[in-house]
Design a protein around this motif. Structure first.
Motif, PDB file in Angstrom:
ATOM      1  N   ARG A  55       8.663  -0.526   1.349  1.00 32.63           N
ATOM      2  CA  ARG A  55       9.879  -0.477   2.181  1.00 32.63           C
ATOM      3  C   ARG A  55      10.500   0.930   2.137  1.00 32.63           C
ATOM      4  N   ARG A 120      -1.763   3.445  -0.011  1.00 39.50           N
ATOM      5  CA  ARG A 120      -1.939   2.519  -1.141  1.00 39.50           C
ATOM      6  C   ARG A 120      -2.430   3.282  -2.370  1.00 39.50           C
ATOM      7  N   ARG A 141       1.635  -8.177  -3.188  1.00 42.21           N
ATOM      8  CA  ARG A 141       0.547  -8.830  -2.458  1.00 42.21           C
ATOM      9  C   ARG A 141      -0.788  -8.662  -3.174  1.00 42.21           C
ATOM     10  N   ASP A 142      -0.906  -7.539  -3.923  1.00 43.59           N
ATOM     11  CA  ASP A 142      -2.201  -7.200  -4.536  1.00 43.59           C
ATOM     12  C   ASP A 142      -2.061  -6.884  -6.018  1.00 43.59           C
ATOM     13  N   ARG A 191       3.867 -10.916  10.184  1.00 42.93           N
ATOM     14  CA  ARG A 191       3.688 -10.187   8.915  1.00 42.93           C
ATOM     15  C   ARG A 191       2.594 -10.807   8.072  1.00 42.93           C
ATOM     16  N   ASP A 195      -0.611  -8.779   6.829  1.00 45.23           N
ATOM     17  CA  ASP A 195      -0.844  -8.619   5.383  1.00 45.23           C
ATOM     18  C   ASP A 195      -2.171  -9.262   4.949  1.00 45.23           C
ATOM     19  N   ARG A 198      -5.551  -7.191   6.904  1.00 47.63           N
ATOM     20  CA  ARG A 198      -5.836  -5.763   6.810  1.00 47.63           C
ATOM     21  C   ARG A 198      -7.079  -5.556   5.939  1.00 47.63           C
TER      22      ARG A 198
HETATM   23  O1   DC Z   1       7.465  -8.225  -0.672  1.00 49.47           O
HETATM   24  P1   DC Z   1       8.116  -7.524   0.531  1.00 49.47           P
HETATM   25  O2   DC Z   1       8.514  -8.457   1.627  1.00 49.47           O
HETATM   26  O3   DC Z   1       9.251  -6.662   0.089  1.00 49.47           O
HETATM   27  O4   DC Z   1       6.978  -6.552   1.108  1.00 49.47           O
HETATM   28  C1   DC Z   1       7.140  -5.828   2.284  1.00 49.47           C
HETATM   29  C2   DC Z   1       5.776  -5.460   2.841  1.00 49.47           C
HETATM   30  O5   DC Z   1       5.136  -4.506   1.982  1.00 49.47           O
HETATM   31  C3   DC Z   1       4.795  -6.609   2.989  1.00 49.47           C
HETATM   32  O6   DC Z   1       4.893  -7.231   4.247  1.00 49.47           O
HETATM   33  C4   DC Z   1       3.450  -5.931   2.806  1.00 49.47           C
HETATM   34  C5   DC Z   1       3.733  -4.728   1.945  1.00 49.47           C
HETATM   35  N1   DC Z   1       3.297  -4.906   0.556  1.00 49.47           N
HETATM   36  C6   DC Z   1       1.978  -4.668   0.262  1.00 49.47           C
HETATM   37  O7   DC Z   1       1.187  -4.401   1.150  1.00 49.47           O
HETATM   38  N2   DC Z   1       1.545  -4.731  -1.020  1.00 49.47           N
HETATM   39  C7   DC Z   1       2.381  -5.050  -2.010  1.00 49.47           C
HETATM   40  N3   DC Z   1       1.931  -5.099  -3.259  1.00 49.47           N
HETATM   41  C8   DC Z   1       3.740  -5.335  -1.728  1.00 49.47           C
HETATM   42  C9   DC Z   1       4.171  -5.264  -0.427  1.00 49.47           C
END
Ligand code: DC
Length: 234
Positions: A55, A120, A141-142, A191, A195, A198
């Protein structure tokens, strides 16, 4: 003999143990941030909100006039960030951005910049720096699949799209912000799709992860389940 004694000492000593990480991954609005924070507080562990990093990059790129689709420029922008995390606050180049990064627009932007492998890569070492004694709870997410593959516990926290949209809707109303349920639902679907689909570090449950479905669980119950699973390992 001394070398053997030293070796034995190091193997048995707690100094030799890796700092434990609890990874909590899941889709947007699943409640993983709140759950992760409470688990961290309960255990006295550090907390990493990895989504906040994406963000911040979305916000910093926007402020610098860089398109979220421009992989190279976004990664370069991320390398130059001066970040500071203080309790609940996030500072970007001496600007308190804690509120600004929480907007729906920055959530969308974060999901768009997050597709870039170059970015990343840059954020990978930033996230590893959060691994400090006595332990870390990391949400994203990862976390369990890519950033901390040796996490002692990997939780995949999720809920149905409708329940997540309803939660986000209630959160916005509580903050007295404009909220349109259908628009929120549509946004979550977009979203989730971005997510999950990708190429780089997509949202998926780790092979050795545990699934926590929260449609019928309160935050308190979800926190208890995570703590029970962690304590079972000790
Ligand atoms: O958890 P969040 O809603 O604050 O995350 C915002 C975006 O950031 C989410 O849609 C994808 C990305 N994100 C990511 O790709 N890998 C992460 N470890 C955390 C977030």
């Amino acid at each position: 003999n001394l070398p053997r004694l030293l070796r034995l000492f190091c193997q048995d000593s707690t100094m030799n143990k890796p700092i434990p990480v609890i990874a909590i991954d899941g889709p947007s609005a699943s409640g993983k941030g709140t759950v992760a924070q409470r688990v961290a507080t309960h255990l006295g562990f550090h907390y990493l909100d990895s989504g906040a990093l994406y963000r911040i990059v979305a916000l910093a790129s926007q402020q610098a006039g860089i398109a979220w689709s421009n992989a190279e420029a976004v990664a370069k922008c991320a390398k130059q960030l001066r970040l500071r995390f203080e309790n609940e606050q996030v500072w970007l180049n001496d600007q308190d951005v804690s509120e600004a990064i929480r907007s729906e627009a920055m959530g969308k932007g974060a999901s768009q910049v997050a597709v870039h492998q170059a970015l990343r890569q840059v954020l990978s070492s930033v996230q590893h720096d959060f691994r400090q004694a006595p332990g870390l709870v990391a949400d994203g997410r990862d976390m369990g699949t890519v950033i901390f593959p040796d996490a002692v516990l990997k939780v995949f926290l999720t809920a149905s799209t409708e329940v997540r949209a309803q939660r986000r809707y209630q959160q916005l109303l509580a903050k007295q912000q404009a909220a349109d349920y259908q628009a929120i639902l549509q946004d979550l679907l977009e979203r989730d799709a971005r997510d999950k689909n990708r190429a780089s570090a997509p949202l998926l449950m780790a092979n050795d992860g545990i699934l926590l479905e929260t449609d019928h669980l309160s935050i308190v119950e979800a926190v208890e389940r995570v703590l029970e699973n962690y304590q079972a390992l000790l």
